[in-house]
Design an enzyme around this catalytic site. Structure first.
Site, PDB file in Angstrom:
ATOM      1  N   HIS A   1       6.776 -14.914 -18.275  1.00  0.00           N
ATOM      2  CA  HIS A   1       5.674 -15.328 -19.398  1.00  0.00           C
ATOM      3  C   HIS A   1       5.199 -16.684 -19.185  1.00  0.00           C
ATOM      4  CE1 HIS A   1       5.248 -11.659 -21.791  1.00  0.00           C
ATOM      5  NE2 HIS A   1       6.410 -11.839 -22.170  1.00  0.00           N
TER       6      HIS A   1
ATOM      7  N   GLU B   1      -2.921   4.706   1.621  1.00  0.00           N
ATOM      8  CA  GLU B   1      -1.944   3.995   1.750  1.00  0.00           C
ATOM      9  C   GLU B   1      -0.807   4.890   2.589  1.00  0.00           C
ATOM     10  OE1 GLU B   1      -0.825   2.636  -2.154  1.00  0.00           O
ATOM     11  OE2 GLU B   1      -1.048   4.584  -3.064  1.00  0.00           O
TER      12      GLU B   1
ATOM     13  N   ASP C   1       1.077  -0.842   0.521  1.00  0.00           N
ATOM     14  CA  ASP C   1       1.913   0.115   0.857  1.00  0.00           C
ATOM     15  C   ASP C   1       1.693   0.761   2.349  1.00  0.00           C
ATOM     16  OD1 ASP C   1       3.648   0.966  -0.992  1.00  0.00           O
ATOM     17  OD2 ASP C   1       1.991   1.465  -2.297  1.00  0.00           O
TER      18      ASP C   1
ATOM     19  N   CYS D   1      -7.988  -2.565  -1.740  1.00  0.00           N
ATOM     20  CA  CYS D   1      -7.446  -3.271  -3.122  1.00  0.00           C
ATOM     21  C   CYS D   1      -6.051  -3.710  -2.669  1.00  0.00           C
ATOM     22  CB  CYS D   1      -7.528  -2.238  -4.260  1.00  0.00           C
ATOM     23  SG  CYS D   1      -6.609  -0.789  -3.867  1.00  0.00           S
TER      24      CYS D   1
HETATM   25  C1  PEP Z   1      -1.445  -1.006  -2.350  1.00  0.00           C
HETATM   26  O1  PEP Z   1      -0.376  -0.463  -2.042  1.00  0.00           O
HETATM   27  O2  PEP Z   1      -1.838  -1.745  -1.653  1.00  0.00           O
HETATM   28  C2  PEP Z   1      -1.731  -1.251  -3.927  1.00  0.00           C
HETATM   29  C3  PEP Z   1      -2.957  -1.838  -4.244  1.00  0.00           C
HETATM   30  O3  PEP Z   1      -1.072  -0.499  -4.680  1.00  0.00           O
HETATM   31  P1  PEP Z   1       0.254  -1.193  -5.311  1.00  0.00           P
HETATM   32  O4  PEP Z   1       0.546  -2.785  -4.810  1.00  0.00           O
HETATM   33  O5  PEP Z   1       0.235  -1.050  -6.674  1.00  0.00           O
HETATM   34  O6  PEP Z   1       1.245  -0.267  -4.784  1.00  0.00           O
HETATM   35 MG    MG Z   2       0.231   1.363  -3.506  1.00  0.00          MG
END
Ligand code: PEP
Ligand code: MG
Length: 591
Positions: free
Chosen positions: A198, A440, A464, A511
């Protein structure tokens, strides 16, 4: 290294949690107060319990006073829940009841409290989830407050520190951080803490440069000593020489100038010099990030990690709770699309409310979509909430960790069924909402052309993808040197995925963390990505690169990179290209 023989320009490196450079005088808050621990006689027990209860009442009164003081400050309003959390801890039996029980075993209140705090710390330390583990700091903060009251030590008055201070403390509670006055405090440093505490979140909200997790900073600094902190790289310089101070003054100016210039990017379109439009969206894992998404003009939420709705609670969130959270996301994004990813737990994300079994190999175990398909009742609750929200605005749904066509077909079957159920109940929803998957896993890459026939969009989860492609645990520091976004295999995986998406006429974005790193922007544009979704504060820097390069330059770079056999060569070629194309941005020295 003892305090007195810290030499000129001593560098420490911690975790930079709130960017910005500060040069100022140390205000060491860690003058410890003496705590006496001893055993008491049976006839002293009741008085000791009463003394402890008075301390609890005083702690509550202090928190109420702080709440009154800060509740008028708009930028802190959303963090007031931290004070409520501390008040709840002051009523919790695990801390209060157990301490009273320990006093009854003939310990004085300080010793009983410390004993209970030690036990609680051990419990928290064994929690795997980073976010929850760091909630230990809330219990510590309440414990510290009680100990101070019991020992008669005065409250640390952070709101009154000298002007131009850089606060150095073993730890800072969120309550203390909240009271920092930006006109007095230039930055802060702590021995303890992590990225998602936090205290770190508040530092970003307050826009105060901060470095945490330094381990020894209180042991090495002295009051009023000059110190430099860089809240982005996590670098701290003790006893800086005049030369270093001048250098950092310049860097501070450059940083501020850059921040200022970057504000202008808010109004600019994310388009390359040859007219290719790339959508830049925000990733979201906690409420406070909406504000950042708005500040940096995110074109939507490209990844809404729904896990955070399940954290820190005993029961999973109900349909109503989820529906209202998703509607609030839509409202806050003011008509921009919100891509909601269904629950992605397991692996390194531990959610106590779901009672997951321990697994030998959790990254490859019952996680993400596998869990949802197995726990269909829970899955349907989430799908109902997402579908209902889709009746209110532009929602896209995305399924995590898909490895094969059968999985996505199963998801779509349940989705269609849930949509029919809602329509039957007369509840509004958009049964045709865009459906996408995270790419992923290696298998998803290899069969991307088949998967592309099943969905409306791909979103590549490079965090991932790299872990699974290179067989490197993303959270294991011993093999971190192998976790390499520049690996030729990763480049090929990204290319195969983008090509498969475009051959099928669907969009593809990234992402994972790679999306927010300006050094990779040209590579990603060259690969043909249609969108990038990232931590919203990365958007301006990525947009700046994007607006200064062309897709053609990216494609030429990709062609060259695909001929290189090692990560080292790939990395050097990207570095070289970016320095040549954008020398102002990429020729900055690291230290
Ligand atoms: C990823 O694996 O790139 C992803 C965006 O998901 P997370 O980081 O939540 O596993
Ligand atoms: Mg992921």
């Amino acid at each position: 290294m003892a305090k007195n023989n810290v030499t000129r320009d001593t560098y420490l490196v911690g975790i930079g949690v709130s960017p910005g450079i500060a040069i100022g005088q140390v205000n060491l808050l860690d003058q410890r107060y003496p705590v006496y621990e001893f055993s008491i006689e049976p006839d002293e027990i009741d008085a000791e319990v009463a003394r402890f209860r008075e301390a609890v009442a005083e702690a509550l009164a202090q928190l109420n006073r702080i709440k009154e003081r800060v509740s008028g400050q708009v930028h802190l309003r959303e963090h007031l829940y931290i004070l409520d959390t501390h008040m709840l801890i002051l009523e919790d039996d695990m801390l209060i009841g157990e301490t009273e029980a320990a006093i009854r075993t003939q310990r004085n209140a300080e010793s009983a409290l410390r004993q209970v705090l030690r036990k609680l710390r051990r419990l928290f330390d064994n929690i795997e989830d980073e976010y929850l583990r760091e909630r230990r700091s809330d219990v510590d903060a309440v414990g510290e407050r009680l100990l101070r009251i019991l020992c008669g030590a005065s409250e640390r008055m952070i709101s009154r520190v000298e002007k131009q201070s850089i606060i150095v403390a073993h730890d800072l509670s969120p309550t203390e951080t909240m009271q920092m006055d930006r006109s007095r405090v230039l930055g802060f440093l702590t021995d303890r803490g992590g990225r998602t505490s936090h205290t770190a979140i508040l530092a970003r909200s307050l826009d105060i440069p901060a470095v945490v997790g330094l381990e020894t900073v209180t042991a090495l600094t002295q009051d009023r000593q000059t110190i430099i902190i860089d809240g982005e790289s996590g670098i701290v310089i003790l006893n800086p020489s005049q030369e270093t101070i001048s250098e950092y003054r310049q860097r501070k100016k450059d940083y501020e100038q850059l921040e200022h210039e970057l504000e202008d990017y808010r109004h600019l379109t994310a388009v390359t010099t040859d007219g290719v439009r790339i959508s830049l969206c925000g990733n979201l894992e906690m409420e406070s990030e909406f504000k950042l998404a708005h500040k940096h003009a995110a074109e939507g939420i490209g990844l809404y990690r729904t896990e955070f709705l399940y954290l820190g609670r005993q029961q999973p969130p109900s349909e109503e709770e989820q529906f209202s959270a998703y509607c609030s996301a839509l409202e806050r994004m003011e008509g921009q699309p919100v891509t909601i990813r269904t629950l992605d737990i397991g692996g390194d994300k531990f959610v106590p409310a779901l009672n997951l079994e321990d697994e030998v190999n959790p990254a490859m175990g019952l996680r993400a979509i596998r869990f949802s398909l197995q726990e269909e009742t829970l899955f349907r609750v989430q799908l109902r909430a997402i579908l209902r929200a889709s009746g209110k605005g532009p929602v896209r749904i995305m399924f995590p960790m898909i490895t094969g066509v059968a999985e996505i077909r199963a998801c779509k079957r349940i989705l269609v069924d849930v949509a029919a159920e809602l329509q039957h109940e007369g509840i509004a929803c958009n049964p045709d909402l865009p459906v996408g998957i995270m790419i992923e896993t290696p298998s998803a890459v290899m069969i991307a052309p088949f998967l592309a026939q099943e969905v409306d969009f791909f979103s590549i989860g490079t965090n991932d993808l790299i872990q699974y492609f290179l067989a490197v645990d993303r959270g294991n520091e011993h093999v971190a040197y192998l976790y390499d976004p520049f690996h030729p295999a990763i480049l090929r995986a990204l290319k195969m995925t983008c090509d498969a998406a475009h051959d099928a006429g669907i969009s593809v974005c990234i992402c994972g963390e790679m999306a927010g790193e300006p050094l990779y922007t040209l590579v990603l544009i060259g690969l043909g990505l249609d969108g990038l979704s990232m931590n919203p504060s990365c958007i301006p820097r990525v947009k700046r690169v994007l607006r200064n390069v062309s897709r053609k330059q990216g494609q030429d770079l990709i062609e060259k990179l695909l001929s290189l056999p090692t990560s080292k060569e790939v990395s050097a070629a990207i570095d070289q290209e970016m320095r040549t194309l954008l020398p102002d941005l990429f020729n900055r020295p690291l230290l």
